[in-house]
Design an enzyme around this catalytic site. Structure first.
Site, PDB file in Angstrom:
ATOM      1  N   TYR A   1      44.547  -3.102 104.834  1.00  0.00           N
ATOM      2  CA  TYR A   1      43.385  -4.078 104.863  1.00  0.00           C
ATOM      3  C   TYR A   1      42.170  -3.094 104.785  1.00  0.00           C
ATOM      4  O   TYR A   1      41.682  -2.522 105.975  1.00  0.00           O
ATOM      5  CB  TYR A   1      43.294  -4.751 105.716  1.00  0.00           C
ATOM      6  CG  TYR A   1      42.084  -6.100 106.069  1.00  0.00           C
ATOM      7  CD1 TYR A   1      41.136  -6.026 104.714  1.00  0.00           C
ATOM      8  CD2 TYR A   1      41.705  -6.678 107.105  1.00  0.00           C
ATOM      9  CE1 TYR A   1      39.961  -6.665 104.995  1.00  0.00           C
ATOM     10  CE2 TYR A   1      40.647  -7.547 107.026  1.00  0.00           C
ATOM     11  CZ  TYR A   1      39.887  -7.776 106.034  1.00  0.00           C
ATOM     12  OH  TYR A   1      38.684  -8.449 106.030  1.00  0.00           O
TER      13      TYR A   1
ATOM     14  N   GLY B   1      38.720  -8.153  97.264  1.00  0.00           N
ATOM     15  CA  GLY B   1      38.479  -8.839  98.465  1.00  0.00           C
ATOM     16  C   GLY B   1      36.738  -9.005  98.695  1.00  0.00           C
ATOM     17  O   GLY B   1      36.380  -9.327  99.720  1.00  0.00           O
TER      18      GLY B   1
ATOM     19  N   VAL C   1      41.435 -12.147  97.627  1.00  0.00           N
ATOM     20  CA  VAL C   1      41.644 -12.733  98.961  1.00  0.00           C
ATOM     21  C   VAL C   1      40.081 -12.872  99.331  1.00  0.00           C
ATOM     22  O   VAL C   1      39.239 -11.865  99.317  1.00  0.00           O
ATOM     23  CB  VAL C   1      42.352 -11.635 100.028  1.00  0.00           C
ATOM     24  CG1 VAL C   1      42.117 -12.489 101.537  1.00  0.00           C
ATOM     25  CG2 VAL C   1      43.649 -11.634  99.682  1.00  0.00           C
TER      26      VAL C   1
ATOM     27  N   ASP D   1      34.131 -11.502  97.059  1.00  0.00           N
ATOM     28  CA  ASP D   1      33.859 -12.433  96.162  1.00  0.00           C
ATOM     29  C   ASP D   1      32.917 -12.390  95.191  1.00  0.00           C
ATOM     30  O   ASP D   1      32.765 -12.731  93.900  1.00  0.00           O
ATOM     31  CB  ASP D   1      33.732 -13.752  97.101  1.00  0.00           C
ATOM     32  CG  ASP D   1      34.799 -14.035  97.922  1.00  0.00           C
ATOM     33  OD1 ASP D   1      35.998 -13.092  98.129  1.00  0.00           O
ATOM     34  OD2 ASP D   1      34.903 -15.046  98.669  1.00  0.00           O
TER      35      ASP D   1
ATOM     36  N   LYS E   1      44.710  -4.866 100.453  1.00  0.00           N
ATOM     37  CA  LYS E   1      43.472  -5.807 100.339  1.00  0.00           C
ATOM     38  C   LYS E   1      42.178  -4.988 100.362  1.00  0.00           C
ATOM     39  O   LYS E   1      41.816  -4.578 101.277  1.00  0.00           O
ATOM     40  CB  LYS E   1      43.509  -6.923 101.635  1.00  0.00           C
ATOM     41  CG  LYS E   1      42.314  -7.960 101.661  1.00  0.00           C
ATOM     42  CD  LYS E   1      42.542  -8.700 103.028  1.00  0.00           C
ATOM     43  CE  LYS E   1      41.415  -9.744 102.926  1.00  0.00           C
ATOM     44  NZ  LYS E   1      39.968  -9.434 103.188  1.00  0.00           N
TER      45      LYS E   1
END
Length: 306
Positions: A141, A196, A213, A198, A171
């Site tokens: 991540y 990741g 995600v 948006d 991610k």
């Protein structure tokens, strides 16, 4: 292990608390149903949006168990668990628990107090945790804005390839598109790169991203699926307009206090998940009324999750 490349929108759920700030997992089945109804293909639990760094080890396990109980029957809904990063022994404990209860994958971020000095040290941390669940996909991540660890992910991919057989991908919550594309292209797209950010989804779609995600997928999934459809139809004018709607929506997070505003959006769509824990600031009741007016001005009804 065959690496699956996940597609569609994977939600980063909020952790539900009651009015006293206590964990309330009884809300999770309805949450899962709500996400499914809006086309969400999975959940990344106990992450940044889920306040994973603010809940106890026992609470993290309880959240994981609740998601397993309501979604394990559903092969089309993948649940991955964020493990943390500062105490690798706890991370291994959580990873083994996730495997035992049948969840899909685990994810580790960089240790963010004693930080790895270089990619080799970060890779060692990933290998230490990842090898504890050899039959489970392991994702790194990457979120340097919160961890303070901003090492090239292309270097990490090369460092883990062949050394951690269950390494599935990253991610990627950062704005380095050169690095992201390099990871996407590595060995003809060997690893699963999940976007990741948006507010930058359109740019990631251009580079070939198929899975993402995000926190705003919780309450505005139709907006992003419309954006993806416009992009796939080569209607870039519409895609850009929809991305701007996303940006306008996300700007309200900054206006009203940051990450906690996501729970206010959830209240607007009908799921009251409580407040964020300290040290995150929550908006007052008066601010919430002003927030609702700002949300209405976005024509939120036209693209919100229902």
């Amino acid at each position: 292990m065959k690496i699956e490349h996940l597609q569609g929108l994977i939600s980063a759920p909020f952790t539900p608390f009651d009015s006293n700030g206590k964990l309330d997992v009884s809300l999770i089945p309805a949450y899962y149903t709500f996400l499914k109804r809006n086309g969400i293909t999975g959940a990344f639990i106990n992450g940044s949006t889920g306040e994973g760094v603010s809940i106890t080890l026992e609470e993290k396990k309880a959240v994981a168990q609740a998601w397993a109980d309501c979604s394990n029957h559903d092969a089309d809904f993948k649940v991955m668990v964020f493990l943390g990063g500062t105490c690798l022994t706890d991370c291994i404990d959580l990873a083994k628990h996730a495997y035992e209860i049948g969840l899909y994958a685990v994810s580790l971020t960089a240790p963010f107090y004693f930080k790895p000095a270089n990619v080799d040290m970060l890779a060692q941390a990933c290998i230490e945790v990842g090898k504890s669940v050899p039959n489970m996909p392991f994702y790194y991540y990457h979120i340097p804005v919160l961890t303070g660890v901003n090492l090239p992910m292309f270097d990490l991919v090369q460092a883990l390839d062949g050394k951690l057989p269950n390494f599935a991908g990253i991610k990627y919550t950062h704005e380095d598109f050169m690095d992201f594309q390099s990871c996407m292209s590595y060995e003809n797209g060997k690893f699963d790169m999940l976007w990741g950010r948006d507010e930058n989804m359109l740019s990631a779609l251009v580079l070939g991203a198929k899975g993402a995600v995000g926190s705003t997928f919780n309450y505005a999934a139709p907006l992003y699926y419309d954006l993806i459809a416009a992009f796939n139809a080569n209607d870039l004018v519409t895609a850009r307009a929809l991305q701007q709607k996303s940006i306008n929506m996300i700007r309200l997070l900054g206006k009203y206090g940051g990450i906690s505003v996501g729970k206010a959006y959830m209240k607007v769509v009908g799921l009251d998940l409580g407040a964020f824990r300290l040290p995150v600031k929550n908006m007052s009741a008066d601010q919430f009324e002003l927030f609702k007016k700002d949300v209405e001005s976005l024509n939120f009804e036209d693209f919100k999750s229902k």
